[in-house]
Design a protein around this motif. Structure first.
Motif, PDB file in Angstrom:
ATOM      1  N   THR A  39      44.745  65.683  59.971  1.00  0.00           N
ATOM      2  CA  THR A  39      44.563  65.885  58.531  1.00  0.00           C
ATOM      3  C   THR A  39      45.200  64.760  57.714  1.00  0.00           C
ATOM      4  OG1 THR A  39      46.629  67.093  58.207  1.00  0.00           O
ATOM      5  CG2 THR A  39      44.715  68.378  58.901  1.00  0.00           C
ATOM      6  N   ARG A  40      45.757  63.743  58.426  1.00  0.00           N
ATOM      7  CA  ARG A  40      46.490  62.700  57.705  1.00  0.00           C
ATOM      8  C   ARG A  40      45.704  61.389  57.703  1.00  0.00           C
ATOM      9  NH1 ARG A  40      51.545  61.706  60.365  1.00  0.00           N
ATOM     10  NH2 ARG A  40      52.584  61.232  58.402  1.00  0.00           N
ATOM     11  N   SER A  55      48.302  67.124  55.865  1.00  0.00           N
ATOM     12  CA  SER A  55      48.078  66.353  54.655  1.00  0.00           C
ATOM     13  C   SER A  55      46.657  66.635  54.144  1.00  0.00           C
ATOM     14  CB  SER A  55      48.299  64.874  54.951  1.00  0.00           C
ATOM     15  OG  SER A  55      48.073  64.107  53.812  1.00  0.00           O
ATOM     16  N   THR A  56      46.076  65.709  53.420  1.00  0.00           N
ATOM     17  CA  THR A  56      44.836  66.028  52.709  1.00  0.00           C
ATOM     18  C   THR A  56      43.659  65.142  53.091  1.00  0.00           C
ATOM     19  OG1 THR A  56      45.596  64.553  50.979  1.00  0.00           O
ATOM     20  CG2 THR A  56      46.031  66.910  50.673  1.00  0.00           C
TER      21      THR A  56
END
Lengths: 282, 325
Positions: A39-40, A55-56
């Motif tokens: 997710t990073r 993360s996003t």
């Protein structure tokens, strides 16, 4: 009875828990880092490759795969078809073979069982070259048949099924079906198979996972990218295209593992019991 | 009487009929390819897409070349090294955990959860694990390098995968990490199969947990441990996915295994199917010997049991005869 002093017992107990918890963390942490990094963003990972929090960048990592050879959805479908087909055939025909070994008195019964024990350990690698040449000659490379049909002869599954059936099958049930006029094949399908359900479920899990994880045979037989199975898809992530796309590599790995995690945690009780059962070769 | 015999004869044929699918599939997909592989080992078959071959003038040429091939010798050594540094810690840890988990005096909580977590890596695709670990040990940046920096173990990033022994060690660790849970579960099942009367007797005699483990548990597990040893050895001979995808046998052939060697001979470079087939047959011979040992271990036990029963029976008969006299 001798007792260690209370304080000593508390210490040993604490040590045991510390070791077990450390090992449990060791089992989880590589996958945890993998899922978080999926997710990073690449820049974030370059700054610090370990994060315990997500993360996003999940979406942008997904976009990296667009138009490239690594296609988890295709890999998933192909692996599902192959593993599903191999599992159904393997479990059904192994049950049938086990029934032949348990229910009938025939002259070659014991030699046949000894033979199954003897071929239990033959790995795909020793026949791989001949198998490939054979399949190439009949035009079956890039076909699913050579990955599914060999499951009909699964010595380890037959062995397990036989052990189970020998304990679970009563001759009376079979005899009463015969008196009612049922054919042998009908009796097997309608009366014996339901008895074998628990063993079939256990073996189905292991057959499915084994076939799903298999790399060697698909790797030598499948050259068409649209036929690639999940493990071959994974091997593509080593390629140069993904060298700098750290987030995407972790995401790709995560996608291949996710279905297995779901299956494992849903069925872990049966799987652990199955591993324990498989050990008692008596 | 006559009717009964006829009946049993008529049912016996179903034993054969129901075995047909297994036998056919085995002959087509296992027996014939092994035979075919053996033949190819004596021929000149090489080159992508080739299927025609002729037997060599010296049929054993490929076998001689393979036995002399330094990479093949290396792959055998590597397989032995990586198996040893994986198996010894694996069986020791599994035994320790078995002793803890089956200790009746000091029951550990959460055993179910621990078993589930310890076994988990075993079920995950080995291909994924190989690439995950090569990413974790990445250079110049990767989670393990970060960890070393955080702990102050290294100032500069380390290229772990260039060092032969580190690479071998990581593969051995992956194997250890994937398999100790399975070995532990198998051993625990073995302990649960031991006659509880033995443990009760030890309890009454005042044996300590340590004594119980070394004098009752361990000797009773001997067969299961041998079984684990041999199956692990055979599994180790087939090691493919992890060495292939982790470093493709590198650095400098340090993690090349027999299976990776066979694959690389046949499906890369000049497609030497004949050499690969010869190497496959050598692997087959090694595995056959190991299987033979396993087979002997498993059969022997039953035979001994039967012999003992016979002896008992004879003794009882003799005693009965004596009593009568």
């Amino acid at each position: 009875m001798k007792h260690e002093p209370i304080a000593g017992r508390a210490i040993t107990r604490t040590i045991k828990y510390i070791v077990c918890i450390t090992l449990a963390i060791l089992s989880v942490i590589p996958f945890w880092i993998m899922i978080m990094n999926a997710t990073r963003g690449t820049y974030e990972i370059q700054q610090s490759a370990i994060s315990l929090l997500p993360s996003t960048f999940l979406k942008s990592n997904f976009q990296v795969f667009e138009g490239k050879a690594f296609n988890p959805l295709v890999g998933f479908m192909n692996s599902f078809i192959i593993a599903g087909g191999a599992t159904i055939l393997g479990v059904y025909f192994s049950s049938l073979t086990a029934y032949a070994l348990v229910a009938y008195q025939w002259r070659l019964r014991q030699p046949f069982f000894t033979f199954i024990m003897a071929v239990l350990m033959i790995p795909a690698q020793v026949s791989g070259i001949g198998f490939y040449q054979f399949m190439y000659r009949i035009g079956w490379t890039n076909s699913y048949f050579p990955l599914i049909l060999p499951a009909i002869a699964a010595p380890a599954v037959v062995f397990f099924m036989r052990q189970y059936l020998a304990g679970a099958l009563s001759v009376d049930i079979v005899n009463s079906a015969r008196i009612d006029g049922a054919g042998e094949f009908y009796t097997f399908n309608r009366i014996v198979l339901p008895i074998m359900k628990p063993a079939m479920a256990t073996q189905a899990i292991f057959s499915f996972v084994g076939s799903w994880n298999n790399l060697f045979m698909p790797l030598i037989l499948l050259t068409d990218k649209s036929k690639y199975t999940m493990p071959i898809m994974v091997s593509l992530l080593r390629g140069d295209i993904y060298r700098t796309e750290y987030g995407a590599v972790y995401l790709g790995l995560t996608l291949t593992v996710l279905p297995l995690f779901i299956v494992y945690f849903a069925l872990s009780k049966y799987i652990i019991a199955g591993v324990a059962l498989g050990s008692m070769k008596e | 009487m006559k009717g009964k015999r006829l009946k049993s004869v008529s049912y016996a044929k179903y034993g054969y009929i129901f075995s047909i699918p297994f036998v056919l599939a085995f002959l087509i997909f296992t027996a014939y390819p092994i035979f075919y592989t053996a033949i190819i080992g004596f021929t000149d078959l090489k080159g992508l897409g080739k299927t025609d071959f002729t037997i060599l003038e010296n049929p054993f040429h490929n076998f001689q070349l393979i036995l002399k091939n330094p990479s093949f010798q290396r792959s055998l050594q590597n397989t032995a090294i990586m198996w040893t540094i994986n198996f010894i810690p694996q069986i020791l840890l599994a035994l320790l955990l078995t002793a803890w988990f089956t200790n009746q005096r000091q029951k550990l909580r959460g055993q179910g959860a621990f078993k589930v977590l310890f076994y988990m890596p075993n079920i995950i695709t080995a291909a994924t694990i190989a690439i995950l670990f090569s990413t974790l040990f990445g250079y110049p940046m990767g989670p393990v390098n970060d960890l070393f920096k955080m702990l102050g173990l290294a100032n500069e990033p380390i290229n772990f995968l260039l060092d032969k022994w580190t690479a071998r060690g990581i593969i051995a660790f992956i194997q250890f990490w994937m398999w100790y849970g399975q070995t532990m579960i198998v051993l625990i099942a073995g302990v649960l199969g031991i006659n509880p009367a033995l443990f009760e007797a030890a309890e009454i005699d005042g044996a300590t947990s340590r004594q119980v483990f070394f004098y009752i548990t361990l000797p009773s597990l001997r067969t299961i441990m041998l079984f684990t040893l041999v199956t692990s050895l055979i599994g180790g001979m087939q090691m493919f996915d992890i060495p292939k995808l982790f470093l493709n046998g590198g650095p400098d052939n340090a993690t090349l295994t027999v299976s990776v060697f066979i694959y690389n001979q046949a499906f890369s470079g000049s497609y030497l199917y004949n050499r690969a087939a010869a190497a496959s047959m050598l692997l087959f011979i090694i595995i056959a010997i190991l299987s033979g040992i396993l087979f002997y271990l498993l059969r022997d036990k039953d035979a001994i049991k039967a012999k003992k029963e016979m002896k008992k029976l004879r003794k009882a008969q003799a005693a009965a005869r004596r009593a009568e006299a």
